[in-house]
Design a protein around this motif. Structure first.
Motif, PDB file in Angstrom:
ATOM      1  N   LYS A 535     -11.501  -7.635  11.831  1.00 34.51           N
ATOM      2  CA  LYS A 535     -10.548  -6.473  11.493  1.00 34.51           C
ATOM      3  C   LYS A 535      -9.519  -6.348  12.610  1.00 34.51           C
ATOM      4  CE  LYS A 535     -10.386  -1.401  10.980  1.00 34.51           C
ATOM      5  NZ  LYS A 535     -11.348  -0.137  10.949  1.00 34.51           N
ATOM      6  N   ASP A 541      -6.219  -6.691   6.637  1.00 33.33           N
ATOM      7  CA  ASP A 541      -4.922  -6.267   6.190  1.00 33.33           C
ATOM      8  C   ASP A 541      -4.514  -7.042   4.981  1.00 33.33           C
ATOM      9  OD1 ASP A 541      -4.694  -4.370   8.208  1.00 33.33           O
ATOM     10  OD2 ASP A 541      -3.595  -5.679   9.587  1.00 33.33           O
ATOM     11  N   ASN A 544      -5.107  -5.320   0.951  1.00 34.12           N
ATOM     12  CA  ASN A 544      -4.438  -4.189   0.269  1.00 34.12           C
ATOM     13  C   ASN A 544      -4.652  -4.556  -1.035  1.00 34.12           C
ATOM     14  OD1 ASN A 544      -3.591  -2.864   2.645  1.00 34.12           O
ATOM     15  ND2 ASN A 544      -1.875  -4.428   2.858  1.00 34.12           N
ATOM     16  N   HIS A 545      -5.028  -3.661  -2.001  1.00 33.33           N
ATOM     17  CA  HIS A 545      -5.054  -3.772  -3.381  1.00 33.33           C
ATOM     18  C   HIS A 545      -3.810  -4.668  -3.969  1.00 33.33           C
ATOM     19  CE1 HIS A 545      -5.727  -2.863  -7.527  1.00 33.33           C
ATOM     20  NE2 HIS A 545      -6.984  -3.151  -7.374  1.00 33.33           N
ATOM     21  N   SER A 546      -2.605  -3.925  -3.891  1.00 35.38           N
ATOM     22  CA  SER A 546      -1.710  -4.550  -4.519  1.00 35.38           C
ATOM     23  C   SER A 546      -1.336  -5.842  -4.288  1.00 35.38           C
ATOM     24  CB  SER A 546      -0.325  -3.741  -4.106  1.00 35.38           C
ATOM     25  OG  SER A 546      -0.010  -3.520  -2.645  1.00 35.38           O
ATOM     26  N   SER A 547      -1.740  -6.458  -3.145  1.00 36.79           N
ATOM     27  CA  SER A 547      -1.361  -7.922  -2.607  1.00 36.79           C
ATOM     28  C   SER A 547      -2.641  -8.944  -3.013  1.00 36.79           C
ATOM     29  CB  SER A 547      -1.397  -7.924  -1.030  1.00 36.79           C
ATOM     30  OG  SER A 547      -2.586  -7.670  -0.440  1.00 36.79           O
ATOM     31  N   SER A 551      -5.961  -8.774  -8.118  1.00 33.66           N
ATOM     32  CA  SER A 551      -6.175  -7.181  -8.254  1.00 33.66           C
ATOM     33  C   SER A 551      -6.309  -6.717  -9.399  1.00 33.66           C
ATOM     34  CB  SER A 551      -4.765  -6.484  -7.632  1.00 33.66           C
ATOM     35  OG  SER A 551      -3.792  -7.137  -8.578  1.00 33.66           O
ATOM     36  N   SER A 556      -9.500  -0.508  -7.298  1.00 27.97           N
ATOM     37  CA  SER A 556      -8.775   0.076  -6.124  1.00 27.97           C
ATOM     38  C   SER A 556      -9.664   1.010  -5.351  1.00 27.97           C
ATOM     39  CB  SER A 556      -7.399   0.404  -6.356  1.00 27.97           C
ATOM     40  OG  SER A 556      -6.971   1.092  -5.250  1.00 27.97           O
ATOM     41  N   ASP A 560     -11.235   0.644  -1.520  1.00 27.11           N
ATOM     42  CA  ASP A 560     -11.164   1.802  -0.366  1.00 27.11           C
ATOM     43  C   ASP A 560     -12.374   1.948   0.034  1.00 27.11           C
ATOM     44  OD1 ASP A 560      -8.303   1.262  -0.733  1.00 27.11           O
ATOM     45  OD2 ASP A 560      -8.113   2.900  -1.846  1.00 27.11           O
ATOM     46  N   LYS A 563     -13.800  -0.633   2.373  1.00 25.50           N
ATOM     47  CA  LYS A 563     -12.918  -0.693   3.680  1.00 25.50           C
ATOM     48  C   LYS A 563     -13.284   0.625   4.470  1.00 25.50           C
ATOM     49  CE  LYS A 563      -9.028  -1.396   1.922  1.00 25.50           C
ATOM     50  NZ  LYS A 563      -7.639  -1.928   1.602  1.00 25.50           N
ATOM     51  N   GLN A 582      -9.342 -14.301  -1.494  1.00 20.57           N
ATOM     52  CA  GLN A 582      -7.895 -14.080  -1.115  1.00 20.57           C
ATOM     53  C   GLN A 582      -7.374 -15.149  -0.189  1.00 20.57           C
ATOM     54  OE1 GLN A 582      -5.773 -12.529  -2.453  1.00 20.57           O
ATOM     55  NE2 GLN A 582      -4.137 -11.713  -1.219  1.00 20.57           N
TER      56      GLN A 582
END
Length: 630
Positions: A535, A541, A544-547, A551, A556, A560, A563, A582
């Protein structure tokens, strides 16, 4: 190790392929050889296990470990080349090949190109098919970058839930694993494929005794190591743990190599380390101990680990282990161990409670639940699915088992070897071969074939392995294993030793009950990874779900929630495997982009095959004719 990328023009252009090879982090591009529309690009790393030979007609390159007629490495390749020149074919020679390897053969006279994978499938190779063309590579991320790099929903799902991917799937939609023992040939502008071997089952020989089985395996395991007879024992490592699998293999190895170095990794008070030291002392062998001292995670290490893991294992954990692999590779040329040991003892008691030799299916639902992952499964992490991953695994085991007719213990062995070994052991062997040669005789297909067809009572209570150890190395037979048992067959005068096995049964029963009741075995997982360090370095970082590259499959809200409590299980495991996935997709995109910036050869002339043997791996750059420039 040598790696390769082989393709025809129907898949992607040769210029793109060469450029992509040039941006690999852990390999350096060597040269390209073209036969008509087929192009083979070679690359290698800095370690010495690079095996390739060429004459005016043939070029043979081996990625991984090759053993042939008691020779290995380049000596084995020389023997293979001689046999080919005498008129024999790869298909005829295949039964004598050993080790985790993928072999590529170029015949310049007949204009044929062949790819051959080892019978056990422990050295992963990958294939992509498009427009009747094919591309093969020993590097998954490289091939994925050249074929789109789109995520495979089922591959991603299995990797994040289980940490492994079954059958031929990978993380990527258009790339599959090459089947074990598969032979691919390109001739007359078309590809053909055949499978040269597969595990079968036969009714056990009722006249086979434990003594006969022991003697057969001692001869076979020892003969498997004949190629090490003239090798300096200080260059031969034998992984040694607290169990019986590794000491069985060590006992047979010493028949051909009398002074190997035993190796163990773990804290000083770890039971495997303590037992291994006792074994080494009694056998008067050197014991090499690697202390995994916690080290801070460095970004450059993680960058390399992503490519070394190659879409098959957690690169975050590997980044901390890579120093161990490098240290062993700098000292040893060859390593062996007890992989596959359950196939030579009574692993079926864990699931069938030794009710074996029965003409029925094993308890696949129990096996899927108890042999899965130690953390709780969160099926709702993936959206768009109305099934459960463990139920899918149960059906997969049942479907795999239906391919053979045999007893319940034979079906267990078949699924273990034919399905689970390539899935769970293949990544580790593929990684190890990037550093040094490796061979485990209890994962050799011929030895496994013998064990599968044994009467099951010979393997009950680990009588078979104990008999091998007691016969060859009686001085260590009474040295207790990590479960508190001596390596003495519990028969005859020593039948009383069966009482000691009660503790093993009770411990296993409690672990299974906990898994059934709580969904977790209680085993610590990912203990070597500091999630807070991950972290602090900013890697979370990337989640992030959108990245996320995948996805569309991930919840989502569930991400979260993970996390929000990263130090707890199962959040920790799911975050680490999601991050690993990822990182693989980000590396694929880097290879795509980086390859556009690399100057590449502009012609299709054949490269100098001998440069594969003599080129500098750290300074290799492509020149206009595909040779190496210093």
């Amino acid at each position: 190790m040598i790696g390769f990328l082989l393709h025809d023009n129907r898949i992607f252009p040769a210029a793109n392929a060469m450029a992509a090879c040039c941006v690999l982090r852990t390999f350096s591009y060597l040269n390209t050889e073209s036969i008509g529309d087929i192009h083979v690009h070679f690359f290698r790393n800095t370690w010495p296990n690079n095996y390739c030979r060429s004459d005016q007609r043939f070029l043979i390159a081996v990625s991984g470990t090759i053993i042939f007629r008691h020779f290995h490495g380049n000596a084995a390749v020389e023997k293979i080349l001689h046999c080919l020149l005498s008129g024999q074919t790869l298909e005829q020679l295949f039964p004598e090949f050993r080790g985790p390897y993928t072999l590529v053969l170029i015949d310049r006279v007949t204009k044929q190109v062949c790819v051959l994978n080892s019978r056990e499938g422990l050295k992963h190779c990958y294939v992509s098919t498009r427009n009747s063309g094919k591309a093969f590579s020993t590097n998954l991320l490289l091939l994925a970058a050249l074929t789109g790099g789109e995520p495979s929903p089922e591959g991603v799902r299995e990797f994040i839930h289980l940490g492994a991917i079954f059958e031929r799937k990978t993380l990527f939609a258009h790339v599959n694993q090459v089947l074990p023992a598969s032979f691919h040939r390109h001739a007359n502008n078309r590809w053909s494929e055949s499978r040269l071997w597969r595990l079968t089952v036969a009714p056990p020989d009722p006249h086979m005794s434990c003594q006969n089985a022991r003697d057969v395996l001692i001869r076979s395991f020892s003969n498997n190591f004949t190629f090490l007879s003239n090798v300096d024992g200080q260059k031969v490592a034998a992984d040694l743990t607290g169990g019986t699998d590794s000491r069985t293999v060590l006992s047979c190895l010493m028949e051909k190599c009398s002074n190997p170095v035993t190796t163990t990794s773990g804290d000083n008070d770890f039971i495997d380390v303590q037992v291994a030291r006792k074994i080494a002392s009694k056998l008067r062998l050197e014991h090499y101990w690697y202390d995994p001292v916690p080290r801070g995670l460095v970004q450059s290490q993680l960058d390399r680990a992503v490519e070394l893991a190659d879409g098959n294992m957690c690169p975050i954990r590997l980044a901390r282990q890579s120093a161990y692999y490098e240290e062993k590779a700098s000292r040893f040329n060859f390593i062996t161990g007890g992989g596959g040991g359950p196939l030579f003892k009574d692993h079926f008691w864990l699931f069938e409670f030794n009710r074996v030799g029965l003409n029925r299916e094993p308890q696949w639902d129990r096996i899927a639940r108890f042999s899965g992952v130690p953390q709780v499964i969160e099926d709702d992490y993936f959206i768009g699915y109305d099934d459960e991953i463990l139920r899918n695994m149960t059906e997969l085991f049942r479907r795999w088992s239906s391919q053979i007719s045999g007893t319940n213990n034979q079906k267990l062995d078949f699924v273990f070897f034919d399905l689970k070994v390539p899935t769970f052991s293949g990544p580790a062997f593929s990684l190890t071969t990037q550093f040094l040669d490796v061979y485990h005789p209890m994962l050799d297909g011929e030895n496994v074939q013998f064990a599968v067809d044994l009467p099951p009572e010979i393997r009950k209570r680990n009588i078979l392995q104990f008999s091998i150890i007691q016969s060859l190395r009686p001085e260590i037979a009474w040295t207790l294993t990590d479960t508190g048992l001596p390596s003495v067959p519990p028969v005859g005068l020593h039948s009383w030793l069966r009482i000691l096995r009660g503790r093993r049964y009770l411990g296993t029963a409690w672990r299974k009950f906990r898994t059934l009741l709580l969904g977790s075995s209680g085993h610590a997982v990912n203990v070597s990874i500091d999630i807070n360090e991950i972290k602090r370095m900013g890697y979370l970082d990337l989640l992030n779900h959108s990245s996320l590259a995948f996805s569309q499959f991930i919840s989502s809200s569930k991400l979260d929630a993970f996390k929000a409590s990263p130090e707890n299980e199962p959040s920790r495991s799911y975050l680490l495997k999601t991050l690993a996935t990822q990182l693989f997709f980000l590396r694929v995109n880097e290879i795509k982009e980086g390859s556009k910036l690399i100057p590449i050869p502009q012609d299709d002339e054949e490269g100098d095959a001998d440069s594969v043997l003599s080129g500098s791996p750290t300074s290799a750059k492509p020149s206009g004719d595909g040779k190496l420039m210093e």
